[in-house]
Design a protein around this motif. Sequence first.
Motif, PDB file in Angstrom:
ATOM      1  N   ASN A 118      10.176 -31.284 -35.551  1.00 40.94           N
ATOM      2  CA  ASN A 118      10.395 -32.727 -35.405  1.00 40.94           C
ATOM      3  C   ASN A 118       9.972 -33.499 -36.651  1.00 40.94           C
ATOM      4  N   MET A 119       8.939 -33.024 -37.311  1.00 39.56           N
ATOM      5  CA  MET A 119       8.443 -33.726 -38.497  1.00 39.56           C
ATOM      6  C   MET A 119       9.177 -33.311 -39.765  1.00 39.56           C
ATOM      7  N   LEU A 120      10.039 -32.306 -39.672  1.00 43.54           N
ATOM      8  CA  LEU A 120      10.754 -31.857 -40.861  1.00 43.54           C
ATOM      9  C   LEU A 120      11.632 -32.957 -41.441  1.00 43.54           C
ATOM     10  N   ILE A 121      12.212 -33.775 -40.587  1.00 43.77           N
ATOM     11  CA  ILE A 121      13.074 -34.855 -41.066  1.00 43.77           C
ATOM     12  C   ILE A 121      12.288 -35.853 -41.910  1.00 43.77           C
ATOM     13  N   TYR A 122      11.025 -36.096 -41.533  1.00 47.00           N
ATOM     14  CA  TYR A 122      10.209 -37.036 -42.307  1.00 47.00           C
ATOM     15  C   TYR A 122       9.810 -36.436 -43.656  1.00 47.00           C
ATOM     16  N   VAL A 123       9.589 -35.126 -43.683  1.00 46.10           N
ATOM     17  CA  VAL A 123       9.305 -34.461 -44.959  1.00 46.10           C
ATOM     18  C   VAL A 123      10.522 -34.573 -45.881  1.00 46.10           C
TER      19      VAL A 123
END
Length: 336
Positions: free
Chosen positions: A231-236
């Motif tokens: 889920n946090m990959l998009i923010y990275v």
Amino acid sequence: MKIFDTKKTENQPLDAPSEIQRDEEIIARVEERHRSEEGVGKFMRHPIQMLTEKPVNILILTIPVAIIVFVIGLILQVSRYGVFLALATTGVDDYFLLAVLIATVPLAVLDLKYSMRMRNLNISLPNFFRDVAGMNESGMTLPNAIHVVSEGEYGSLTQYVKKLDAEMSWNIPFVDAIYQFGERIGTPLAQRSVDLIAKASRAGGDVSEVLRAAANDSFEFVNLETERRNNMLIYVIIVLVSYLVFLFVIAVMTGTFLETMAQAGEAVSQSGSGSTTFGSTIDMDFYRRLFLHASVIQGFFSGLVAGQMGEGRAVAGLKYSVVMVVIGWVAFRLFI
């Protein structure tokens, strides 16, 4: 018989000091061994193991090397251009950036390797606990169940399972062996699961049920961690793309607006009109150096933010920091 007993009694006081001395020598050797396995002693005996045991330990070597490289580069620049001119050139920036990379690249690589190893261990734990619980429910004792399970393949966890099997075969109590098993693995998930199993075993509960509960808990933990990372990959990705956009804006502004203003100001000043305009005071080398500093700082700390968001640890973002800093430096040296 009386004469023999008398001699034995007379010899006992003579043997007692030698026994005490021997015990003291053994204790002294054990203490010396413990001291040699900690701190400076461990570093002198096993330097590579000490530096790679934890990723942060590599800074003991890389920071002094980075400082030495920067000082040597600064001395070379000063001897070539002088103090004030050397500080005004980009050569000092290059040596400083090289020193930063020397200090951070080994830490980023070791931390990446360490995090991958911890992730593989956590993924293998549920299968190990579930297999032991199944063997125990089939009627096997815990030592036999662990011995049978140790013949299987659990990736990075296999060596720890074999060590646990060896300790159980030496008649080490299950609680002590399982605690040492968790300490050797070192992950918070393993230590939490081991603590749960050991306390249930001491309380006299059904160990197989506890093992299954630990397996389910470990499985859920791994799933939640994987889901959070996905889920946090998009923010990275957003952080990385934002940095590339930042570089693109700087390149456009430097190559069009500032360059045009500088050329216009220079043309006005050469015409002899005598007027002072904004463009005539633009120093393009100064602005390129200023933007280089801004891009390096932006890339380094953006990488740390990406690591904190993606993996919950700022140190995990050093790999992104290194990549973005190198991209920024190459962009300014070759294109901007």
